[in-house]
Design a protein around this motif. Structure first.
Motif, PDB file in Angstrom:
ATOM      1  N   THR A  41       0.814  -1.221   0.000  1.00 11.38           N
ATOM      2  CA  THR A  41       0.000   0.000   0.000  1.00 11.38           C
ATOM      3  C   THR A  41       0.844   1.266   0.000  1.00 11.38           C
ATOM      4  OG1 THR A  41      -0.152  -0.065   2.412  1.00 11.38           O
ATOM      5  CG2 THR A  41      -1.901  -1.174   1.169  1.00 11.38           C
ATOM      6  N   ASN A  42       2.041   1.224   0.572  1.00  8.06           N
ATOM      7  CA  ASN A  42       2.887   2.417   0.657  1.00  8.06           C
ATOM      8  C   ASN A  42       4.127   2.307  -0.233  1.00  8.06           C
ATOM      9  OD1 ASN A  42       4.111   0.416   2.192  1.00  8.06           O
ATOM     10  ND2 ASN A  42       4.971   1.876   3.676  1.00  8.06           N
ATOM     11  N   HIS A 102      -1.511  -4.779   1.766  1.00 14.40           N
ATOM     12  CA  HIS A 102      -2.965  -4.866   1.670  1.00 14.40           C
ATOM     13  C   HIS A 102      -3.298  -6.341   1.893  1.00 14.40           C
ATOM     14  CE1 HIS A 102      -7.046  -4.446   0.476  1.00 14.40           C
ATOM     15  NE2 HIS A 102      -6.909  -3.238  -0.083  1.00 14.40           N
TER      16      HIS A 102
END
Length: 635
Positions: free
Chosen positions: A412-413, A447
């Protein structure tokens, strides 16, 4: 009260006619104070209780049949062991007799033919060079058969090396000084708490042998699985895996061996200006299989008495078994895409990610174990055709351009983790393929729901394919893990746990619907000694934790083993089960594409230790690109 018990009057004594003394049941002296009499009665009761327990103990000892029962077990073990040894000896004798009979039959036939040829060319006018060459060839074949006889040995383990029956004396807690002291105090206070249970009786158990390496067997709920449990127990007693063999590092000798085998047998040549994918050399076969006599016998790695023998027709049959199973629900999944991808022509990103939902499966014999020890095979042996090689692509967190979607989809990052190319907005690519972490970058965040969902879909697809191909025992190998599990960005532990959870979920949900799958074996060698928070962090431990008996409610029995997947698979096939072995393949879609790189990657080792190059490589097996062998399914 004095601590000297000898000063306590437990009661008067009276002399019996025979001169013996008897302690009265109740103190007779009326001058003894009431409190002291009660204490004396309590002590007397305690002594009586001990006497009763002593009598009960002696009675139990007289009636005990432990020794008899253990002797029965020992005699049973003795008879069964002798019967087993006799049976194995009888089988081996019959096998030796058959081998010698076959060789002698060939020798007699060729000797008779050689004698006839010699008689013929010895006649006047018949001295021809071709006749002499025929005789030389027959003589060489006879000499070869003779060498085969002389090379026969008996591999019989010494008795001292066997794990034999033994007695294991269970440990029993003995009364400590504190316990005795507590009993003493109980007596003094007049308490009856001294009437405690005696220590646990000594237990003697018979152990026939110990498992030689870590393994965990988790029972399933399906009935009639005794045969599978017996198989799994046999697998747990295999010799431990040699983790430091040549296949644990670079495979120069093994690569050269495969190149030499292909060159001598099929006129293999690399094409210097052609590449399958970047850095992967293309090649051609000057003598393709279809140009050879189907009855020709091929030996790997060469013609010796300890080689893997196969006919050309067998290889053709193994090639024909090649199937592709793909998830039709994935956007862009169709036969044309599969044909393109299996040639290594898939594009980076979405197309490469699509290959995670494609399974390639075929019959594929195993040639060597992990330590590169050759597995011999005679033509009559049927076990090779019981092995299916399942090639699938894992989710790859190694950070390379071809699998960029794995990073952008599940991390996600990712923009905080990798250096970003301002032109594309994607991770910057170094050396044509690798992403670079930012200096002081944050740890990656996953995720997890999305990752678990896709891991479940992938596991469901490959187990579905195995069941459709009538596989009875599935050997899994920790797909998508190892160096690709994301250790460098701090997510490897989560990925391992989710991978284990995914296949546990599928086995619990789909297990009752499988028609052929009867057991699953996880071949998860323990290599990494990395300890975190006081516990080992590796694939084996992740699966043991996830398949804990309290968690797993599936009907399919599961074995988790610190063992060589090849050794497990071949043993299962030799036990007459149809078995699959998982090959964590590269997302380019070409089987063992890096097999000539002599490096440590998994897919090249599979190519060097199996017949995968002959049966799953698109440049050798025409069925790899045959659309009729593709199955688009909905799950």
């Amino acid at each position: 009260m004095s601590r000297n018990h000898n000063n306590i009057n437990l009661g008067s004594t009276s002399r019996k006619p025979n001169g013996s003394e008897e302690t009265n049941a109740v103190p007779q002296s009326s001058t003894v104070p009431k409190e002291k009499r009660q204490s004396q009665i309590s002590l007397f009761d305690a002594i009586n209780q001990i006497k009763q327990q002593q009598k009960a103990l002696m009675r139990d000892l007289r009636n005990d049949n432990t020794e008899k029962m253990l002797l029965i077990q020992i005699n049973k073990w003795e008879k069964e062991t002798i019967a087993y040894i006799k049976s194995e000896a009888s089988k081996t004798k019959s096998r030796l007799e058959q081998i010698m009979q076959n060789i002698n039959t060939k020798l007699k036939q060729r000797t008779d033919k050689l004698s006839q040829e010699l008689d013929f060319i010895s006649k006047p006018g018949k001295h021809t060079e071709s006749g002499i060459n025929r005789c030389k060839t027959l003589l060489e074949k006879n000499q070869f058969e003779m060498r085969k006889i002389q090379a026969i040995t008996i591999d019989a383990p010494s008795i001292s090396s066997l794990s034999l029956i033994k007695i294991d004396e269970g440990t029993v807690n003995t009364p400590s000084e504190n316990t005795v002291s507590a009993n003493d105090n109980s007596m003094k206070t007049g308490s009856h708490s001294c009437n405690r249970q005696l220590p646990v009786p000594l237990e003697i158990t018979i152990r026939f042998r110990e498992h030689p390496y870590p393994s965990v067997l988790i029972n399933g709920t399906k009935s009639n699985t005794n045969e599978i449990y017996q198989l799994f127990e046999k697998l747990r007693y295999l010799n431990p895996m040699n983790k430091n063999g040549p296949m644990s590092g670079n495979c120069d000798a093994e690569t050269t061996q495969m190149e030499r085998f292909l060159s001598q047998t099929f006129d293999f040549k690399n094409r210097s200006t052609k590449y399958i994918v970047q850095g992967v050399k293309s090649f051609r076969l000057g003598k393709p299989l279809e140009t050879l006599d189907p009855q020709d016998i091929i030996y790997f790695p060469n013609t010796t008495e300890k080689s893997f023998a196969m006919t050309v027709q067998e290889i053709i049959d193994w090639q024909h078994s090649y199937k592709v199973y793909a998830d039709q629900n994935v956007k862009g999944m169709n036969s044309d895409f599969l044909c393109k991808a299996l040639q290594g022509l898939s594009e980076s990103g979405e197309e490469a990610s699509r290959m995670k939902f494609v399974v390639r499966i075929s019959q594929c014999p195993i040639l060597m174990e992990f330590d590169a020890r050759l597995i011999t095979r005679e033509l009559k042996d049927q076990w090779p055709s019981r092995i299916k090689l399942v090639s699938v692509t894992g989710i790859d967190f190694a950070g390379r351009i071809h699998d960029v979607n794995d990073i952008t989809t599940y991390v996600t990052n990712w923009k905080d983790v990798y250096e970003i190319d301002p032109k594309t907005g994607l991770p910057f690519v170094y050396n044509g393929r690798d992403f670079q972490r930012k200096r002081g970058a944050s740890q990656a965040e996953l995720h997890t729901d999305r990752l678990l969902t896709d891991l479940i879909r992938m596991a469901r697809l490959r187990l579905y394919a195995c069941d459709k191909e009538k596989v009875q025992i599935v050997v899994e190998t920790g797909i998508g893990l190892g160096v690709f599990a994301g250790k460098s960005i701090g997510i490897d532990g989560i990925v391992r746990a989710l991978s284990a959870k995914a296949i546990r979920t599928v086995l619990e949900q789909d297990g009752p619907n499988y028609k052929y799958i009867r057991g699953v074996v996880f071949a998860l060698p323990i290599f990494d000694s990395d300890l975190r928070n006081g516990r080992r962090e590796d694939v084996y431990q992740a699966f043991v934790d996830e398949f804990d008996k309290k968690k797993y409610n599936g009907c399919i029995p599961v074995l988790i083993a610190d063992q060589d997947m090849h050794r497990l698979t071949v043993t299962i096939a030799r036990e007459d089960f149809s078995v699959s072995e998982l090959n964590p393949a590269d997302s380019h879609g070409v089987f063992g594409e890096y097999w000539q790189n002599r490096g440590p990657a998994v897919e090249e080792k599979l190519a060097l230790t199996t017949l995968g190059l002959l049966v799953q490589h698109h440049l050798i097996n025409p069925h790899v690109l045959d659309l009729n062998h593709y199955h688009l399914i909905q799950l």
